[in-house]
Design an enzyme around this catalytic site. Structure first.
Site, PDB file in Angstrom:
ATOM      1  N   CYS A   2     -24.851 -11.823  -0.875  1.00 21.23           N
ATOM      2  CA  CYS A   2     -26.032 -12.227  -0.463  1.00 21.23           C
ATOM      3  C   CYS A   2     -26.996 -11.932  -1.402  1.00 21.23           C
ATOM      4  O   CYS A   2     -26.505 -11.138  -2.413  1.00 21.23           O
ATOM      5  CB  CYS A   2     -26.454 -11.566   0.749  1.00 21.23           C
ATOM      6  SG  CYS A   2     -25.355 -11.755   2.220  1.00 21.23           S
ATOM      7  N   ARG A  27     -22.929 -16.028  -7.502  1.00 20.97           N
ATOM      8  CA  ARG A  27     -22.388 -15.007  -6.881  1.00 20.97           C
ATOM      9  C   ARG A  27     -21.666 -15.451  -5.561  1.00 20.97           C
ATOM     10  O   ARG A  27     -21.041 -14.707  -4.741  1.00 20.97           O
ATOM     11  CB  ARG A  27     -23.537 -13.880  -6.319  1.00 20.97           C
ATOM     12  CG  ARG A  27     -24.221 -13.352  -7.504  1.00 20.97           C
ATOM     13  CD  ARG A  27     -25.597 -12.729  -7.023  1.00 20.97           C
ATOM     14  NE  ARG A  27     -25.470 -12.117  -5.979  1.00 20.97           N
ATOM     15  CZ  ARG A  27     -25.524 -10.621  -5.802  1.00 20.97           C
ATOM     16  NH1 ARG A  27     -25.443 -10.105  -6.786  1.00 20.97           N
ATOM     17  NH2 ARG A  27     -25.369 -10.045  -4.852  1.00 20.97           N
ATOM     18  N   TRP A  74     -24.129 -14.656   2.227  1.00 24.62           N
ATOM     19  CA  TRP A  74     -22.634 -14.744   2.361  1.00 24.62           C
ATOM     20  C   TRP A  74     -22.363 -13.824   3.632  1.00 24.62           C
ATOM     21  O   TRP A  74     -22.198 -12.689   3.661  1.00 24.62           O
ATOM     22  CB  TRP A  74     -22.258 -13.724   1.056  1.00 24.62           C
ATOM     23  CG  TRP A  74     -20.809 -13.347   0.978  1.00 24.62           C
ATOM     24  CD1 TRP A  74     -20.031 -12.381   1.333  1.00 24.62           C
ATOM     25  CD2 TRP A  74     -19.443 -14.110   0.613  1.00 24.62           C
ATOM     26  NE1 TRP A  74     -18.520 -12.297   1.312  1.00 24.62           N
ATOM     27  CE2 TRP A  74     -18.259 -13.436   0.714  1.00 24.62           C
ATOM     28  CE3 TRP A  74     -19.373 -15.477  -0.193  1.00 24.62           C
ATOM     29  CZ2 TRP A  74     -17.136 -13.707   0.167  1.00 24.62           C
ATOM     30  CZ3 TRP A  74     -18.128 -15.937  -0.529  1.00 24.62           C
ATOM     31  CH2 TRP A  74     -16.927 -15.015  -0.221  1.00 24.62           C
ATOM     32  N   ASN A 100     -29.529  -7.406   2.469  1.00 25.94           N
ATOM     33  CA  ASN A 100     -28.422  -7.584   2.072  1.00 25.94           C
ATOM     34  C   ASN A 100     -27.530  -6.142   2.675  1.00 25.94           C
ATOM     35  O   ASN A 100     -28.314  -5.390   2.593  1.00 25.94           O
ATOM     36  CB  ASN A 100     -28.204  -7.532   0.460  1.00 25.94           C
ATOM     37  CG  ASN A 100     -28.752  -8.957  -0.292  1.00 25.94           C
ATOM     38  OD1 ASN A 100     -28.979  -9.772   0.503  1.00 25.94           O
ATOM     39  ND2 ASN A 100     -28.426  -8.937  -1.424  1.00 25.94           N
ATOM     40  N   GLY A 101     -26.341  -6.368   3.041  1.00 34.06           N
ATOM     41  CA  GLY A 101     -25.568  -5.186   3.207  1.00 34.06           C
ATOM     42  C   GLY A 101     -25.278  -5.193   4.916  1.00 34.06           C
ATOM     43  O   GLY A 101     -25.188  -6.329   5.506  1.00 34.06           O
ATOM     44  N   GLU A 482       2.090  -6.002  -8.579  1.00 29.18           N
ATOM     45  CA  GLU A 482       0.737  -6.497  -8.867  1.00 29.18           C
ATOM     46  C   GLU A 482       0.345  -6.224 -10.217  1.00 29.18           C
ATOM     47  O   GLU A 482      -0.316  -7.216 -10.946  1.00 29.18           O
ATOM     48  CB  GLU A 482      -0.304  -5.820  -7.920  1.00 29.18           C
ATOM     49  CG  GLU A 482      -1.544  -5.966  -8.055  1.00 29.18           C
ATOM     50  CD  GLU A 482      -2.071  -7.475  -8.155  1.00 29.18           C
ATOM     51  OE1 GLU A 482      -1.239  -8.333  -7.611  1.00 29.18           O
ATOM     52  OE2 GLU A 482      -3.170  -7.746  -8.316  1.00 29.18           O
ATOM     53  N   LYS A 486      -0.827  -9.544 -12.837  1.00 25.76           N
ATOM     54  CA  LYS A 486      -2.122  -9.495 -13.402  1.00 25.76           C
ATOM     55  C   LYS A 486      -2.058  -9.699 -14.973  1.00 25.76           C
ATOM     56  O   LYS A 486      -2.800 -10.384 -15.572  1.00 25.76           O
ATOM     57  CB  LYS A 486      -2.896  -7.949 -13.103  1.00 25.76           C
ATOM     58  CG  LYS A 486      -4.368  -8.169 -12.926  1.00 25.76           C
ATOM     59  CD  LYS A 486      -4.984  -8.415 -11.748  1.00 25.76           C
ATOM     60  CE  LYS A 486      -4.600  -9.583 -11.175  1.00 25.76           C
ATOM     61  NZ  LYS A 486      -4.543  -9.814  -9.618  1.00 25.76           N
ATOM     62  N   GLU A 489      -0.888 -13.142 -15.706  1.00 25.96           N
ATOM     63  CA  GLU A 489      -1.876 -14.117 -15.288  1.00 25.96           C
ATOM     64  C   GLU A 489      -2.840 -14.218 -16.462  1.00 25.96           C
ATOM     65  O   GLU A 489      -3.247 -15.498 -16.810  1.00 25.96           O
ATOM     66  CB  GLU A 489      -2.732 -13.825 -14.191  1.00 25.96           C
ATOM     67  CG  GLU A 489      -3.507 -14.642 -13.503  1.00 25.96           C
ATOM     68  CD  GLU A 489      -3.954 -14.098 -12.193  1.00 25.96           C
ATOM     69  OE1 GLU A 489      -3.897 -12.871 -11.781  1.00 25.96           O
ATOM     70  OE2 GLU A 489      -4.268 -15.047 -11.340  1.00 25.96           O
ATOM     71  N   HIS A 505      21.005  -1.935 -13.262  1.00 28.02           N
ATOM     72  CA  HIS A 505      21.887  -2.930 -12.749  1.00 28.02           C
ATOM     73  C   HIS A 505      21.887  -4.138 -13.364  1.00 28.02           C
ATOM     74  O   HIS A 505      22.192  -5.353 -12.839  1.00 28.02           O
ATOM     75  CB  HIS A 505      21.770  -3.151 -11.024  1.00 28.02           C
ATOM     76  CG  HIS A 505      22.044  -2.017 -10.427  1.00 28.02           C
ATOM     77  ND1 HIS A 505      23.301  -1.317 -10.207  1.00 28.02           N
ATOM     78  CD2 HIS A 505      21.245  -0.902  -9.847  1.00 28.02           C
ATOM     79  CE1 HIS A 505      23.247  -0.326  -9.646  1.00 28.02           C
ATOM     80  NE2 HIS A 505      21.916   0.050  -9.494  1.00 28.02           N
ATOM     81  N   LYS A 605      -8.875 -20.378  -8.746  1.00 32.55           N
ATOM     82  CA  LYS A 605      -9.344 -19.387  -8.032  1.00 32.55           C
ATOM     83  C   LYS A 605      -8.614 -19.735  -6.675  1.00 32.55           C
ATOM     84  O   LYS A 605      -8.289 -18.805  -5.977  1.00 32.55           O
ATOM     85  CB  LYS A 605     -10.847 -19.229  -7.988  1.00 32.55           C
ATOM     86  CG  LYS A 605     -11.312 -18.132  -7.106  1.00 32.55           C
ATOM     87  CD  LYS A 605     -10.815 -16.571  -7.805  1.00 32.55           C
ATOM     88  CE  LYS A 605     -11.274 -15.447  -7.169  1.00 32.55           C
ATOM     89  NZ  LYS A 605     -10.252 -14.275  -7.313  1.00 32.55           N
TER      90      LYS A 605
END
Ligand code: M6R
Length: 610
Positions: A2, A27, A74, A100-101, A482, A486, A489, A505, A605
């Site tokens: 927001c 944003r 948002w 906001n919040g 992960e 990253k 990427e 192994h 994205k």
């Protein structure tokens, strides 16, 4: 996320508000609106969708006046819609609020207000605020806002107008950022600097629990308890691009640093006040239904799948029900065994990933109940799932997912505990013990972030290599996957994540003099075994960075070349901390190689094709 902008001055406010909101578009948002004092009184125009929709509405019927507030939303409470958009008003239409919040206790407050005859038009928590302020108003808007915020729990940045006092704009900050811009005969409020940068570079930065009363002539600063305060003006010398990234060089770095907030926001209102249980009122699945589940499939893509790998460990540990994880693009083609007693959990930051959505539909077609963990209210995944847990990471702009991943971990911790408390696989004090550790995570992440320079040095050295390994055991292996994704990427350096015991192994053959190995050893039960696995790589010449628990520094120093210690937490929660140095490692490696960190080659994205 927001965005707030507000203006009081001598110029028409509508263009200033719209321009300010445009500066916050980067944003992410799903709806927008403005409220302006016109000759007719306090008028509001708002609409779902892009700002251009709002502009189109205002073209025919502009709101003329020199005081106004604006907002880009948002969605968190209630889907994106005209009615859920801000500004919100009370029933008398004399008070208008942008927020906001999250107001944690909005349902209680709403119930009380409804009992007193208030009618609500939206599903939002924010609408409650405008009603509360109207109830508390006795001729002074500042006092009314102070009394109202005392009743609210949660996070809020507010811009408040009332028709009763058209020459005052009130702003409040509590756990959600807000700044005040100072100009000659005009004043501004904004959630972020870019919104007002073209008008002024002199700002006051409000701290939690502070408020400001803006008139054309000046700004009064005070605490929400009513004590006047003074502050130095902060002169902004950033350009617009730097301001959009809040002073960080890239969105990815900004988002990595936003993780403490993302953790707090995702936990907010979901832990009982006494800290002894998880509260997830958004779930429709009943206790009886949860008791009937005998297997879980976690299905997702990329980073979201890696969060699911941690989720598997969490659910199996807390609930003792078997969990399988699946790549979404494989799931529906491999004829998975899905029964009505299967709970399928889909995980998706965007909520629009085609493969994940297809897996969700396949699961429902086979009669399973689907729980979605997603970051986007109103996304396809959120709409189609039977139950939804929204992560409150805020919009993620960098292609490489960071704060969305770690907020997904928080969602898994919460859901695992909720399930465990519902079926009694963990007792109240066991749940409380984990919740206390979870609440310490945001501060612990801050400690990790404070040591970013250590990782920067390692990243620069590994950036010269063409291949490296991430190793770990148990939940550390999930995090290693992960870390490896990253790095690939955004730095384009090839890496592999291996279960540390599996190295010998075959893959050990690839370790040679100087090969970087990132070894995670945060799990005490396999600590000795990890040390042996590290020694196996060292014997072949590996250059090892150990991600370790605080307290092991001296002992581990004998086995690794470099180390990074994370604060102590419960073994199950360590991924929420250990992933952070790995995110930083990939960021700084990409930076050292001169790549476009936020927009890596060949990637999007949101992947909405199969
Ligand atoms: O929006 P989703 O979470 O469904 O996206 C899934 C993957 O495409 C995503 O996590 C991708 O792997 C990220 N770019 C990784 O950083």
């Amino acid at each position: 996320m927001c965005g707030i902008v507000g203006y009081i001055g001598f110029r028409e406010s509508q263009p200033i508000l719209l321009e300010g909101l445009k500066k916050l578009e980067y944003r992410g948002y799903d709806s927008a609106g403005i409220a302006v004092f016109t000759e007719q009184g306090l008028e509001v125009t708002k609409t779902v969708g892009r700002l251009v929709n709002l502009e189109n509405r205002l073209t025919g019927e502009p709101l003329r006046g020199t005081v106004g507030i604006g907002h880009t939303r948002w969605a968190t409470h209630g889907k994106p819609s005209d009615l859920n958009s801000h500004p919100h008003t009370d029933n008398s239409l004399k008070f208008s609020v942008v927020h906001n919040g999250i107001i944690e206790n909005y349902l209680e407050l709403k119930e009380e207000l409804m009992m007193a005859g208030h009618q609500f038009l939206s599903e939002t928590d924010t609408e409650v605020i405008s009603h509360l302020i109207s109830v508390e108003y006795e001729g002074d808007i500042v006092k009314a806002v102070q009394r109202a915020v005392k009743k609210m729990r949660g996070a809020f940045a507010l811009g408040v107008l009332t028709e009763h006092e058209p020459d005052r704009l009130v702003a409040v900050r509590y756990a959600s950022p807000l700044i005040i811009g100072v100009g000659e005969g005009e004043k501004y409020i904004a959630s972020d600097i870019p919104a007002i940068l073209e008008h002024t570079r002199d700002i006051y930065i409000l701290n939690d629990g502070e408020m400001a009363v803006l008139t054309r002539e000046g700004v009064e600063l005070l605490t929400i308890e009513g004590n006047f305060i003074t502050k130095e003006i902060f002169h902004v010398d950033w350009d617009l691009m730097t301001a959009e990234k809040a002073g960080f060089d890239h969105f990815m770095l900004k988002e990595i640093h936003e993780q403490p907030k993302a953790y707090r926001d995702t936990m907010r209102g979901r832990i009982s006040e006494d800290g002894r249980s998880v509260v997830l009122p958004e779930l429709k699945i009943t206790a009886e239904q949860l008791k009937g589940i005998n297997r879980v499939h976690i299905v997702a893509c990329g980073t979201a799948l890696h969060a699911g790998l941690v989720g598997k460990n969490v659910i199996e540990n807390l609930v003792r029900i078997p969990v399988e994880t699946d790549v979404a693009s494989e799931y529906r083609y491999r004829s998975p065994i899905i029964t009505p007693d299967t709970l399928v959990i889909v995980v998706s930051q965007s909520g629009e990933t085609a493969d994940t959505l297809a897996a969700l539909r396949e699961a429902q077609r086979c009669g399973a109940r689907v729980l979605a963990i997603t970051n986007v209210v109103g996304s396809s995944v959120a709409r189609e799932a039977d139950d939804v847990i929204i992560t409150l990471a805020g919009p993620e702009i960098a292609v490489a997912s960071t704060k969305a991943y770690s907020s997904q971990l928080i969602a898994f911790f919460l859901f695992g505990l909720y399930w465990a408390q519902t079926i009694g696989s963990k007792n109240e004090s066991e749940v409380a013990h984990v919740l206390a550790a979870m609440q310490a995570l945001p501060e612990q992440v801050e400690k990790v972030l404070a040591q970013a320079e250590v990782i920067k040095g390692v990243a620069e050295s590994i950036s010269h290599h063409s291949s490296l390994f991430f190793i770990g055991r148990g939940i550390d292996y999930a995090v290693a996957m992960e870390g490896s994704l990253k790095l690939k990427e955004i730095s384009y350096i090839h890496s592999e994540a291996y279960a540390a015991g599996e190295l010998k192994h075959g893959t050990l053959a690839l370790i040679e003099e100087g090969t970087p190995v990132i070894a995670l050893l945060t799990q005490e039960d396999v600590y000795e075994k990890m040390l042996s696995n590290i020694k196996e790589t060292k014997a072949r010449g590996a250059d090892v960075l150990g991600i370790i628990n605080e307290g092991h520094e001296v002992e581990v120093a004998k086995s690794v070349d470099r180390q990074f210690a994370i604060p102590r937490t419960l073994p199950l929660l360590t991924p929420a901390l250990s992933v952070v140095p790995l995110q930083l490692l990939s960021y700084y490696a990409s930076l050292a190689l001169g790549h476009d960190v936020d927009k890596p080659r060949n990637l999007a994205k949101s992947v909405t094709v199969e």
